[in-house]
Write a protein that holds these residues in place. Sequence first.
Motif: not given
Length: 147
Positions: A1-5, A36-40, A59-69, A93-98
């Motif tokens: 997953m890309k992001s411009e820093p 994607m699945k939770v836990g990926d 880590e993917i911690i939630e899926t199928n969330l509506i993008d509010p923007f 929704k993703t969670k920091y691992i390292c």
Amino acid sequence: MKSEPDAYSIKDLEREEQTLWDGIRNYQARNFMRSMKVGDQAFFYHSNTKPPGIVGLMEIIETNLIDPFQFDKSSKYFDNKSKRDNPRWDCVKTKYICEFKNMITLKELSETYTSEELTLVRKGNRLSIMPINQNIALELLKKFNQN
DNA sequence: GCCAACGTTGGC
DNA sequence: GCCAACGTTGGC
């Protein structure tokens, strides 16, 4: 997953611990995100920076969330064709691992893998979200991130 | 700043 | 449905 820093970096994610991966406005990228699945786990890639490359893991911690923007007129991600009862854009929704001690640069990746093995290194590829073969992913971690 | 490689838009 | 024009991404 890309992001411009400059917009959102691995440091931002480390500080916030988790984030909504919003703003995806490309159907192909969205569809990959839907698979994607939770836990990926996912690689965090810094794009449009010097040097570009993989900087960490999440880590993917939630899926199928509506993008509010998509419904926010003041957002650059506003989409007036998207309807509340049938939202066009969703996210995870993703969670920091390292963060990796040493980033894996695009140069190293393209020297190690072909575009068949790793879509990321395909010339002209602009997708901000793409799948990676699990064996390649594990090998990549082993090769470049021994610590 | 250049440009390849798309994706999107809109006229027809 | 076709396709030209335009916009965007992102490496270099």
